[in-house]
Design a protein around this motif. Sequence first.
Motif, PDB file in Angstrom:
ATOM      1  N   ILE A  31       0.850  -1.201   0.000  1.00  0.00           N
ATOM      2  CA  ILE A  31       0.000   0.000   0.000  1.00  0.00           C
ATOM      3  C   ILE A  31       0.882   1.246   0.000  1.00  0.00           C
ATOM      4  CG2 ILE A  31      -1.788   1.287   1.236  1.00  0.00           C
ATOM      5  CD1 ILE A  31      -2.589  -1.458   2.508  1.00  0.00           C
ATOM      6  N   LYS A  32       1.924   1.246   0.845  1.00  0.00           N
ATOM      7  CA  LYS A  32       2.828   2.401   0.917  1.00  0.00           C
ATOM      8  C   LYS A  32       3.531   2.647  -0.416  1.00  0.00           C
ATOM      9  CE  LYS A  32       3.785   2.635   5.835  1.00  0.00           C
ATOM     10  NZ  LYS A  32       4.809   2.589   6.878  1.00  0.00           N
ATOM     11  N   SER A  33       3.914   1.578  -1.109  1.00  0.00           N
ATOM     12  CA  SER A  33       4.574   1.766  -2.402  1.00  0.00           C
ATOM     13  C   SER A  33       3.595   2.337  -3.427  1.00  0.00           C
ATOM     14  CB  SER A  33       5.203   0.466  -2.908  1.00  0.00           C
ATOM     15  OG  SER A  33       4.223  -0.478  -3.257  1.00  0.00           O
ATOM     16  N   TYR A  34       2.314   1.934  -3.367  1.00  0.00           N
ATOM     17  CA  TYR A  34       1.303   2.517  -4.251  1.00  0.00           C
ATOM     18  C   TYR A  34       1.105   3.995  -3.947  1.00  0.00           C
ATOM     19  CZ  TYR A  34      -0.196  -2.167  -5.822  1.00  0.00           C
ATOM     20  OH  TYR A  34      -0.267  -3.417  -6.365  1.00  0.00           O
ATOM     21  N   VAL A  35       1.123   4.351  -2.645  1.00  0.00           N
ATOM     22  CA  VAL A  35       0.990   5.755  -2.252  1.00  0.00           C
ATOM     23  C   VAL A  35       2.150   6.559  -2.818  1.00  0.00           C
ATOM     24  CG1 VAL A  35       1.090   7.355  -0.288  1.00  0.00           C
ATOM     25  CG2 VAL A  35      -0.405   5.355  -0.177  1.00  0.00           C
ATOM     26  N   SER A  36       3.365   6.055  -2.671  1.00  0.00           N
ATOM     27  CA  SER A  36       4.548   6.762  -3.183  1.00  0.00           C
ATOM     28  C   SER A  36       4.476   6.951  -4.694  1.00  0.00           C
ATOM     29  CB  SER A  36       5.824   6.005  -2.824  1.00  0.00           C
ATOM     30  OG  SER A  36       5.995   5.969  -1.444  1.00  0.00           O
ATOM     31  N   ALA A  37       4.089   5.904  -5.403  1.00  0.00           N
ATOM     32  CA  ALA A  37       3.992   5.991  -6.862  1.00  0.00           C
ATOM     33  C   ALA A  37       2.926   7.006  -7.277  1.00  0.00           C
ATOM     34  CB  ALA A  37       3.672   4.616  -7.449  1.00  0.00           C
ATOM     35  N   ALA A  38       1.781   6.993  -6.595  1.00  0.00           N
ATOM     36  CA  ALA A  38       0.716   7.943  -6.929  1.00  0.00           C
ATOM     37  C   ALA A  38       1.152   9.368  -6.619  1.00  0.00           C
ATOM     38  CB  ALA A  38      -0.561   7.590  -6.172  1.00  0.00           C
ATOM     39  N   GLN A  39       1.883   9.561  -5.530  1.00  0.00           N
ATOM     40  CA  GLN A  39       2.373  10.902  -5.182  1.00  0.00           C
ATOM     41  C   GLN A  39       3.375  11.401  -6.224  1.00  0.00           C
ATOM     42  OE1 GLN A  39       3.716  10.069  -1.182  1.00  0.00           O
ATOM     43  NE2 GLN A  39       1.857  10.974  -0.283  1.00  0.00           N
ATOM     44  N   ARG A  40       4.262  10.519  -6.694  1.00  0.00           N
ATOM     45  CA  ARG A  40       5.227  10.899  -7.743  1.00  0.00           C
ATOM     46  C   ARG A  40       4.491  11.292  -9.026  1.00  0.00           C
ATOM     47  NH1 ARG A  40       8.002   6.511  -5.685  1.00  0.00           N
ATOM     48  NH2 ARG A  40       7.265   5.161  -7.369  1.00  0.00           N
ATOM     49  N   ARG A  41       3.508  10.493  -9.410  1.00  0.00           N
ATOM     50  CA  ARG A  41       2.737  10.790 -10.623  1.00  0.00           C
ATOM     51  C   ARG A  41       1.981  12.102 -10.466  1.00  0.00           C
ATOM     52  NH1 ARG A  41      -0.841   5.870 -11.764  1.00  0.00           N
ATOM     53  NH2 ARG A  41      -1.703   7.279 -13.328  1.00  0.00           N
ATOM     54  N   LEU A  42       1.471  12.355  -9.280  1.00  0.00           N
ATOM     55  CA  LEU A  42       0.731  13.589  -9.017  1.00  0.00           C
ATOM     56  C   LEU A  42       1.649  14.803  -9.165  1.00  0.00           C
ATOM     57  CD1 LEU A  42      -1.984  14.840  -8.135  1.00  0.00           C
ATOM     58  CD2 LEU A  42      -1.224  14.566  -5.775  1.00  0.00           C
TER      59      LEU A  42
END
Length: 124
Positions: A31-42
């Motif tokens: 879940i944390k890795s998905y959060v990080s990836a979404a934050q980078r994309r954002l």
Amino acid sequence: TDRFLQEQIIRRYLEALWELNAVPRRRKSTIKSYVSAAQRRLRRSSDRTERRLLRAQLAKLQDELEYYDTSKQRALQSLDELVAFRRLFVAVAADFAERENIPPAAWRRVGVSSHVLACAGIDA
């Protein structure tokens, strides 16, 4: 025992069983890795629609992280409830099952152990 009270005892015992056995679907690190990836994309995106979608995805992921963090605490509370309600369940389950025509297999399918059924006087 009052019929309504029996239903409440059965419901609370089954809820405690369910809560104790509820497991988050993903690992916390995933879940944390998905959060990080979404934050980078954002941070990189300039498209307004994509940014809205990413914010919505982040909100869902953060809710999932919060659920994950509190699930252990809820499981411990459910264990305490389970112990308390097991005694009550054993006292009322046979009468309730007979009145409502609930077979032993139905109890087992919702997580009630054969041991608890035997203690309640329900032939498993």
